[in-house]
Enzyme design. Structure first.
Site, PDB file in Angstrom:
ATOM      1  N   ASN A  20       0.867  -1.189   0.000  1.00 20.22           N
ATOM      2  CA  ASN A  20       0.000   0.000   0.000  1.00 20.22           C
ATOM      3  C   ASN A  20       0.901   1.236   0.000  1.00 20.22           C
ATOM      4  O   ASN A  20       1.454   1.607   1.024  1.00 20.22           O
ATOM      5  CB  ASN A  20      -0.896  -0.018   1.245  1.00 20.22           C
ATOM      6  CG  ASN A  20      -1.752   1.226   1.339  1.00 20.22           C
ATOM      7  OD1 ASN A  20      -1.842   2.004   0.382  1.00 20.22           O
ATOM      8  ND2 ASN A  20      -2.386   1.419   2.481  1.00 20.22           N
ATOM      9  N   LYS A  38       0.102   4.301  -0.475  1.00 23.84           N
ATOM     10  CA  LYS A  38      -0.560   5.505   0.072  1.00 23.84           C
ATOM     11  C   LYS A  38      -0.252   6.728  -0.797  1.00 23.84           C
ATOM     12  O   LYS A  38      -0.067   6.585  -1.994  1.00 23.84           O
ATOM     13  CB  LYS A  38      -0.132   5.720   1.533  1.00 23.84           C
ATOM     14  CG  LYS A  38      -0.225   4.444   2.369  1.00 23.84           C
ATOM     15  CD  LYS A  38      -0.089   4.690   3.833  1.00 23.84           C
ATOM     16  CE  LYS A  38      -0.097   3.371   4.576  1.00 23.84           C
ATOM     17  NZ  LYS A  38      -0.250   3.497   6.003  1.00 23.84           N
ATOM     18  N   HIS A  64      -9.668   0.884   4.040  1.00 18.45           N
ATOM     19  CA  HIS A  64      -8.429   1.092   4.802  1.00 18.45           C
ATOM     20  C   HIS A  64      -8.717   2.000   5.995  1.00 18.45           C
ATOM     21  O   HIS A  64      -9.539   2.915   5.898  1.00 18.45           O
ATOM     22  CB  HIS A  64      -7.340   1.703   3.905  1.00 18.45           C
ATOM     23  CG  HIS A  64      -6.004   1.688   4.575  1.00 18.45           C
ATOM     24  ND1 HIS A  64      -5.617   2.669   5.449  1.00 18.45           N
ATOM     25  CD2 HIS A  64      -4.991   0.788   4.539  1.00 18.45           C
ATOM     26  CE1 HIS A  64      -4.405   2.373   5.910  1.00 18.45           C
ATOM     27  NE2 HIS A  64      -3.999   1.244   5.376  1.00 18.45           N
ATOM     28  N   GLU A  67      -7.225   4.419   7.206  1.00 18.36           N
ATOM     29  CA  GLU A  67      -7.053   5.864   6.960  1.00 18.36           C
ATOM     30  C   GLU A  67      -8.269   6.435   6.234  1.00 18.36           C
ATOM     31  O   GLU A  67      -8.654   7.585   6.468  1.00 18.36           O
ATOM     32  CB  GLU A  67      -5.745   6.101   6.184  1.00 18.36           C
ATOM     33  CG  GLU A  67      -4.539   5.877   7.089  1.00 18.36           C
ATOM     34  CD  GLU A  67      -3.294   5.368   6.405  1.00 18.36           C
ATOM     35  OE1 GLU A  67      -3.207   5.439   5.153  1.00 18.36           O
ATOM     36  OE2 GLU A  67      -2.396   4.867   7.112  1.00 18.36           O
ATOM     37  N   GLU A 102      -6.123  -5.371   9.808  1.00 20.28           N
ATOM     38  CA  GLU A 102      -5.100  -4.388  10.148  1.00 20.28           C
ATOM     39  C   GLU A 102      -5.463  -3.687  11.453  1.00 20.28           C
ATOM     40  O   GLU A 102      -6.241  -2.715  11.440  1.00 20.28           O
ATOM     41  CB  GLU A 102      -4.981  -3.344   9.037  1.00 20.28           C
ATOM     42  CG  GLU A 102      -4.597  -3.919   7.689  1.00 20.28           C
ATOM     43  CD  GLU A 102      -3.956  -2.855   6.798  1.00 20.28           C
ATOM     44  OE1 GLU A 102      -2.804  -3.022   6.427  1.00 20.28           O
ATOM     45  OE2 GLU A 102      -4.613  -1.848   6.515  1.00 20.28           O
ATOM     46  N   GLY A 130       1.795   1.848  10.796  1.00 24.11           N
ATOM     47  CA  GLY A 130       2.734   2.964  10.725  1.00 24.11           C
ATOM     48  C   GLY A 130       3.328   3.344  12.072  1.00 24.11           C
ATOM     49  O   GLY A 130       3.956   4.394  12.208  1.00 24.11           O
ATOM     50  N   SER A 150       2.812  -2.635  10.337  1.00 19.70           N
ATOM     51  CA  SER A 150       4.251  -2.638  10.635  1.00 19.70           C
ATOM     52  C   SER A 150       4.932  -3.975  10.315  1.00 19.70           C
ATOM     53  O   SER A 150       5.815  -4.407  11.057  1.00 19.70           O
ATOM     54  CB  SER A 150       4.497  -2.222  12.083  1.00 19.70           C
ATOM     55  OG  SER A 150       4.047  -0.892  12.292  1.00 19.70           O
TER      56      SER A 150
HETATM   57  C1  PEP Z   1      -1.059  -0.041   5.899  1.00 24.12           C
HETATM   58  O1  PEP Z   1      -1.184   1.165   5.839  1.00 24.12           O
HETATM   59  O2  PEP Z   1      -1.876  -0.774   5.334  1.00 24.12           O
HETATM   60  C2  PEP Z   1       0.053  -0.589   6.678  1.00 24.12           C
HETATM   61  C3  PEP Z   1      -0.009  -1.842   7.042  1.00 24.12           C
HETATM   62  O3  PEP Z   1       1.080   0.283   6.980  1.00 24.12           O
HETATM   63  P1  PEP Z   1       2.461  -0.075   7.734  1.00 24.12           P
HETATM   64  O4  PEP Z   1       2.994  -1.361   7.131  1.00 24.12           O
HETATM   65  O5  PEP Z   1       3.358   1.087   7.460  1.00 24.12           O
HETATM   66  O6  PEP Z   1       2.139  -0.243   9.172  1.00 24.12           O
END
Ligand code: PEP
Length: 250
Positions: free
Chosen positions: A9, A11, A94, A96, A166, A172, A212
């Site tokens: 992803n 973003k 997602h 966000e 998630e 993040g 992460s």
């Molecule tokens: C994401 O935004 O879907 C995500 C998993 O981000 P990160 O790997 O940076 O935690």
């Protein structure tokens, strides 16, 4: 048979030049057998991405779409538009989008319908906030995100669904759910789907973990029986790190 999948992803990162550079780097690397690899550049770079990856097995997905096919929705992008540039997969829900753009389960249900009507594959994201986990309501929360956003679809539509659990507190932040926490939730998700649909649907759907995931923890997370891969944010922006994660299945 469910698939092993690693999706990056990206973003709101990478302009056209950086997108081309990263795709050229990814395309030059050997991919392991049996792992589907997906990248999700921003809308403005989707067309050049599908062109750059022609002849590669790496797939291109979008990060979002609108639930209408066309109309007076300034600034929005429809499924038909995505398909017209060779994009047949879309991330929906997602955290966000849910947090910053107010996407509710009801709106996501409409987006799911629109994507399915276009024959698109959906990477459906969901997961609890830290508060939910602290209160012990994370299982209920995940169940409601699934039932309100997704469980209206027909059994046959599940062939077009990939799930991405998630936990918001792990996105993040550098904080990862332990492999055991991921497995516990993925097992719960499968049992929830089995109750709502059937064991065949529950066992057939790929469930990715996101939050992460890095080269140094991917193997342990992907080694859990109900984890079929990952949705990767930060680490997907560096070809070397992303490919280490793609290669982390034992
Ligand atoms: C994401 O935004 O879907 C995500 C998993 O981000 P990160 O790997 O940076 O935690």
């Amino acid at each position: 048979m469910r698939k092993k999948i690693v999706a990056g992803n990206w973003k709101m990162n990478n302009d056209l030049g950086a997108t081309r550079e990263l795709l050229t780097d990814l395309k030059s690397r050997a991919l392991p057998e049996g792992v589907e690899v997906i990248v999700t550049p921003t809308f403005t770079n989707l067309h050049s991405a599908t062109e750059a990856l022609s002849g590669s097995s790496i797939k291109v997905a979008a990060q979002n779409m609108h639930h209408s096919e066309s109309g007076a929705y300034t600034g929005e992008i429809s499924g038909t538009m995505l398909k017209s540039v060779g994009v047949n997969t879309v991330i929906l829900g997602h955290s966000e989008r849910r947090a910053y753009f107010g996407e509710s389960n009801a709106l996501l249900a409409e987006k799911v319908n629109a994507a399915l009507a276009q024959g698109m594959t959906i990477i459906f994201c969901f997961g609890e906030e830290l508060d939910d986990r602290k209160k012990g309501s994370h299982f209920d929360l995940v169940k409601s995100q699934l039932s309100e956003g997704l469980f209206h679809i027909s059994e046959s539509d599940w062939g077009k669904i990939v799930l991405a659990y998630e936990p918001v507190w792990a996105i993040g932040t550098g904080e990862t759910a332990s492999p055991e926490q991921a497995q516990e939730m993925h097992d719960f998700i499968r049992r929830t789907i089995s109750e709502a649909y059937s064991d065949a649907v529950a066992q057939g759907v790929s469930i990715l973990y996101g939050g992460s995931v890095k080269p140094n923890n991917a193997a342990e997370i992907f080694g859990k029986p109900d984890v079929d891969g990952g949705l990767i944010g930060g680490a997907s922006l560096k070809a070397h790190d992303f490919m280490q994660i793609v290669n982390a299945f034992s």
